[in-house]
Motif scaffolding. Structure first.
Motif, short mmCIF file in Angstrom:
data_model
loop_
_atom_site.label_atom_id
_atom_site.label_comp_id
_atom_site.label_asym_id
_atom_site.label_seq_id
_atom_site.Cartn_x
_atom_site.Cartn_y
_atom_site.Cartn_z
N GLY A 277 72.12 40.79 -71.88
CA GLY A 277 72.05 41.71 -70.76
C GLY A 277 70.74 41.64 -70.00
N TYR A 278 69.63 41.49 -70.71
CA TYR A 278 68.32 41.49 -70.04
C TYR A 278 68.16 40.31 -69.10
N PHE A 279 68.88 39.21 -69.37
CA PHE A 279 68.76 38.03 -68.51
C PHE A 279 69.41 38.25 -67.14
N ALA A 280 70.10 39.36 -66.99
CA ALA A 280 70.62 39.70 -65.66
C ALA A 280 69.50 40.03 -64.69
N LEU A 281 68.29 40.23 -65.19
CA LEU A 281 67.14 40.56 -64.33
C LEU A 281 66.47 39.33 -63.74
N ARG A 282 67.05 38.16 -63.95
CA ARG A 282 66.50 36.97 -63.26
C ARG A 282 66.53 37.20 -61.76
N ARG A 283 65.47 36.84 -61.08
CA ARG A 283 65.39 37.12 -59.66
C ARG A 283 65.92 36.00 -58.79
N ASP A 284 66.56 35.01 -59.41
CA ASP A 284 67.28 34.02 -58.62
C ASP A 284 68.78 34.31 -58.65
N LYS A 285 69.14 35.54 -59.00
CA LYS A 285 70.53 35.99 -59.00
C LYS A 285 70.73 37.04 -57.92
N ALA A 286 72.00 37.24 -57.57
CA ALA A 286 72.41 38.36 -56.73
C ALA A 286 73.23 39.32 -57.60
N VAL A 287 73.53 40.48 -57.10
CA VAL A 287 74.22 41.49 -57.89
C VAL A 287 75.28 42.17 -57.05
N VAL A 288 76.39 42.50 -57.70
CA VAL A 288 77.45 43.30 -57.10
C VAL A 288 77.71 44.48 -58.02
N PHE A 427 69.41 29.52 -67.54
CA PHE A 427 70.01 30.41 -66.54
C PHE A 427 70.73 31.55 -67.22
N SER A 428 71.72 31.23 -68.03
CA SER A 428 72.52 32.27 -68.65
C SER A 428 71.82 32.93 -69.84
N MET A 429 70.89 32.20 -70.51
CA MET A 429 70.25 32.73 -71.71
C MET A 429 68.74 32.53 -71.65
N ALA A 430 68.18 32.64 -70.47
CA ALA A 430 66.73 32.54 -70.29
C ALA A 430 66.33 33.41 -69.10
N LEU A 431 65.13 33.99 -69.19
CA LEU A 431 64.66 34.90 -68.15
C LEU A 431 64.04 34.14 -66.98
N GLY A 432 63.51 32.94 -67.23
CA GLY A 432 62.97 32.14 -66.15
C GLY A 432 61.59 32.53 -65.69
N ARG A 433 60.90 33.41 -66.41
CA ARG A 433 59.55 33.80 -66.06
C ARG A 433 58.86 34.28 -67.33
N LEU A 434 57.55 34.28 -67.31
CA LEU A 434 56.75 34.72 -68.45
C LEU A 434 55.54 35.47 -67.94
N GLY A 435 55.27 36.61 -68.53
CA GLY A 435 54.09 37.38 -68.16
C GLY A 435 54.27 38.25 -66.95
#
Length: 606
Positions: A277-288, A427-435
């Motif tokens: 669930g937390y990986f939904a906060l990646r900022r290269d995604k959109a949300v509906v 993408f699906s199982m990584a946040l893509g950022r650190l710190g």
């Protein structure tokens, strides 16, 4: 007993007139008619693909078509016996199947005037004397009628940058293909005295058809294979222009500050449901969001695929509303819907909305209440842990919010230095950022050797209030063997200090194949599939991830790929590989490059 009132003393109420029954046609029938008409246009274009290819391959059929096109006959819409027409019909069939509005307009603008010309021609001699002309006009007219009947089905919109890209591709492609074709015609022309104007005219006419259309240029006589190559070049250019016109839009604004705030609120209430669930906060995604705002689906558009990951966030009862909104958004933009890494519970809900499921693999989840280093089954992990500890390695475990900014910057720099390759994967199982300041509840594990030199780090994201999910794993290539096992075991043994009861580790793709394929009595198909995966594991670490996770005796939770049509799986696979960082598309010129709208930065304090 009270006396009954007389009906004479009761005031008479005039009888109300029943409403007149209205005759109405069922909307379901109208909808079915529109869908059938839209489907008929697609099948007509597919038929023209077959007929044009057969005409190119079959000499008698090709000559028959050329005779009709060159004499007092005419053929149905897009039946010209050329590879260009076959390519055009094929591409239009694909985009019409995706219900793109621009494709509908394109077909109507071509077929409508053509049908009008056919009707006008049938009023004159000698065209009306031939039965085949009436058949061609009828087929073209039926195609136009089907377009008009099914017009409301074609509601998918395109990208705003498409006209600019189409102009660039059309200009550059036409110049390049015409130049190459003219050069080829010049080198293979059998007749002397042809001017450059004659060769260019011959090339452009051959780009339209390999039939007698270009024979009007008397000064040029090129071989048959030259005609075909020129036709293919022009057809490829035209196909690229159509792709530029009809390509799906890339997604609007990515995750904005307000969207992230809402998603974090959903995670606070329902974050324990899904480890991803937390990986939904990646900022290269959109949300509906669902209409109630109690659930959401996050996605990223890659190559025309609306790629969601994990389960929907929020209240389970609101999931259907969020899924419906996401699918409606995909239909509106002609995106192919797909979900990577959905749980079995979410897969069941998605299946009710028309998506099919394919098991991808299993997620390794360690329940700390059952974890122990004792026993023969844990001997390998226990020995690795003891060996690294005796070598003087130590692990420090902290929340990200407890790490000073200067120290966090050094950790980020080391993580980038230890990364395998230049591309940040996941993408699906990584946040893509650190710190990032907004990820203060994440957990960092730092490992140092006996000389207090940093050697490796692990980062975990929150999984509800009492869980962690692995996000980042980086190490120095010159460190001690078994260092990752040592760090994971240290976390599992000391997790109670953080109030953690369960930890999600790596995802093992096709785990069941490796497990069942090695058992006694495994069938030949399963053994063959296991051998293929073992072969590819030499490069992609498919089996090694399974073996590395199996050491901790985890609970295996299956994860699924969800899709609408089986024919979309190759396209979804390519989109997933691009999203995860395994494939990189070629760089486009600045004129044609699409960009997401810039969203406000999130500045929550750490």
């Amino acid at each position: 007993m009270p006396a009954q009132q007389s009906s004479l003393n009761t005031p008479q109420v005039p009888a109300q007139r029943k409403p007149r029954a209205r005759i109405s046609f069922p909307r379901t029938g109208d909808g079915r008619l529109r869908k059938r008409a839209a489907t008929a246009t697609v099948w007509y274009l597919r038929l023209q693909v077959v007929l044009n290819i057969v005409a190119v391959v079959s000499l008698p059929f090709r000559e028959e078509v050329h005779e009709h096109n060159g004499g007092a006959f005419f053929t149905p819409y897009l039946a010209t016996a050329g590879l260009g027409s076959a390519a055009l019909a094929l591409f239009l069939a694909v985009v019409m199947r995706r219900r793109k509005r621009a494709a509908w307009v394109f077909n109507l603008l071509l077929a409508g005037p053509l049908f009008s010309l056919y009707v006008l021609a049938l009023t004159r001699d000698p065209y009306r004397e031939h039965l085949f002309n009436w058949l061609s006009a009828t087929l073209t007219g039926l195609f136009v009628a089907a377009l008009l009947l099914g017009r409301r089905e074609f509601d998918a919109i395109g990208d705003r940058s498409n006209p600019r890209l189409a102009l660039a591709v059309g200009t550059g492609g036409t110049l390049l293909s015409a130049a190459l074709g003219t050069l080829l015609v010049h080198e293979t022309n059998k007749l002397p005295g042809a001017t450059l104007k004659d060769e260019i005219a011959y090339t452009l006419l051959r780009g339209i058809s390999v039939g007698p259309l270009a024979d009007r240029v008397d000064a040029v006589d090129a071989p048959r294979w030259t005609d075909v190559i020129v036709n293919v070049l022009i057809a490829a250019t035209f196909l690229l222009v159509l792709y530029a016109c009809f390509r799906a839009p890339r997604g609007a604004c990515l995750l904005a500050a307000e969207d992230e705030r809402k998603l974090r609120a959903l995670l606070d209430r329902h974050g324990e449901r899904d480890s991803l669930g937390y990986f939904a906060l990646r900022r290269d995604k959109a949300v509906v969001f669902s209409p109630s705002g109690k659930a959401a689906v996050t996605y990223r558009v890659v190559g025309g695929v609306s790629l969601a990951s994990g389960d929907p966030l929020g209240d389970l009862e609101a999931w259907p509303g969020a899924i419906d909104a996401w699918l409606a958004e995909a239909r509106r933009h002609a995106w192919t819907p797909a979900v990577m890494g959905a749980s079995e519970e979410a897969g069941t809900v998605y299946a009710r909305h028309g998506l099919d499921a394919l098991e991808l693999g299993d997620e390794a989840i360690v329940d700390l209440a059952d974890f122990t280093l004792e026993g023969r089954a844990m001997r390998v992990v226990r020995q690795a842990h003891n060996r690294v500890r005796r070598a003087g390695y130590t692990v420090r475990i902290r929340r990200h919010e407890e790490i000073p900014d200067e120290e966090m910057a050094l950790l980020v720099d080391r993580a980038d230095h230890w990364r395998d390759g230049t591309t940040e994967r996941g993408f699906s199982m990584a946040l893509g950022r650190l710190g990032d300041p907004g990820d203060g509840r994440c957990v960092m594990l730092e490992c140092r050797d006996a000389d207090d030199v940093p050697r490796a780090l692990l980062s975990f994201v929150p999984w509800g209030e009492q869980g962690l999910s692995l996000d980042l794993m980086r190490r120095d290539r010159d460190c001690e063997n078994g260092l990752m096992e040592y760090m994971v075991v240290e976390l599992l043994l000391r997790a109670e200090e953080l109030g953690v009861q369960r930890v999600s580790l790596n995802f093992a793709m096709f785990r069941s194949v490796f497990e069942r394929g090695s058992r006694l009595g495994a069938g030949p198909v399963l053994r063959l599939w296991r051998s293929v995966l073992t072969f590819f594991s030499r490069w992609w670490q498919i089996e090694s991830l399974y073996r590395a996770n199996a050491k901790y005796r985890p609970v295996w939770e299956p994860r699924f790929l969800l899709f609408a049509k089986s024919s979309d799986i190759p396209r979804i696979g390519l989109a997933s590989a691009r999203a995860e960082g395994f494939l990189a598309p070629p760089a486009l010129p600045a004129l044609t490059r699409r960009r997401h709208r810039t969203c406000p930065e999130v500045t929550s304090p750490r």
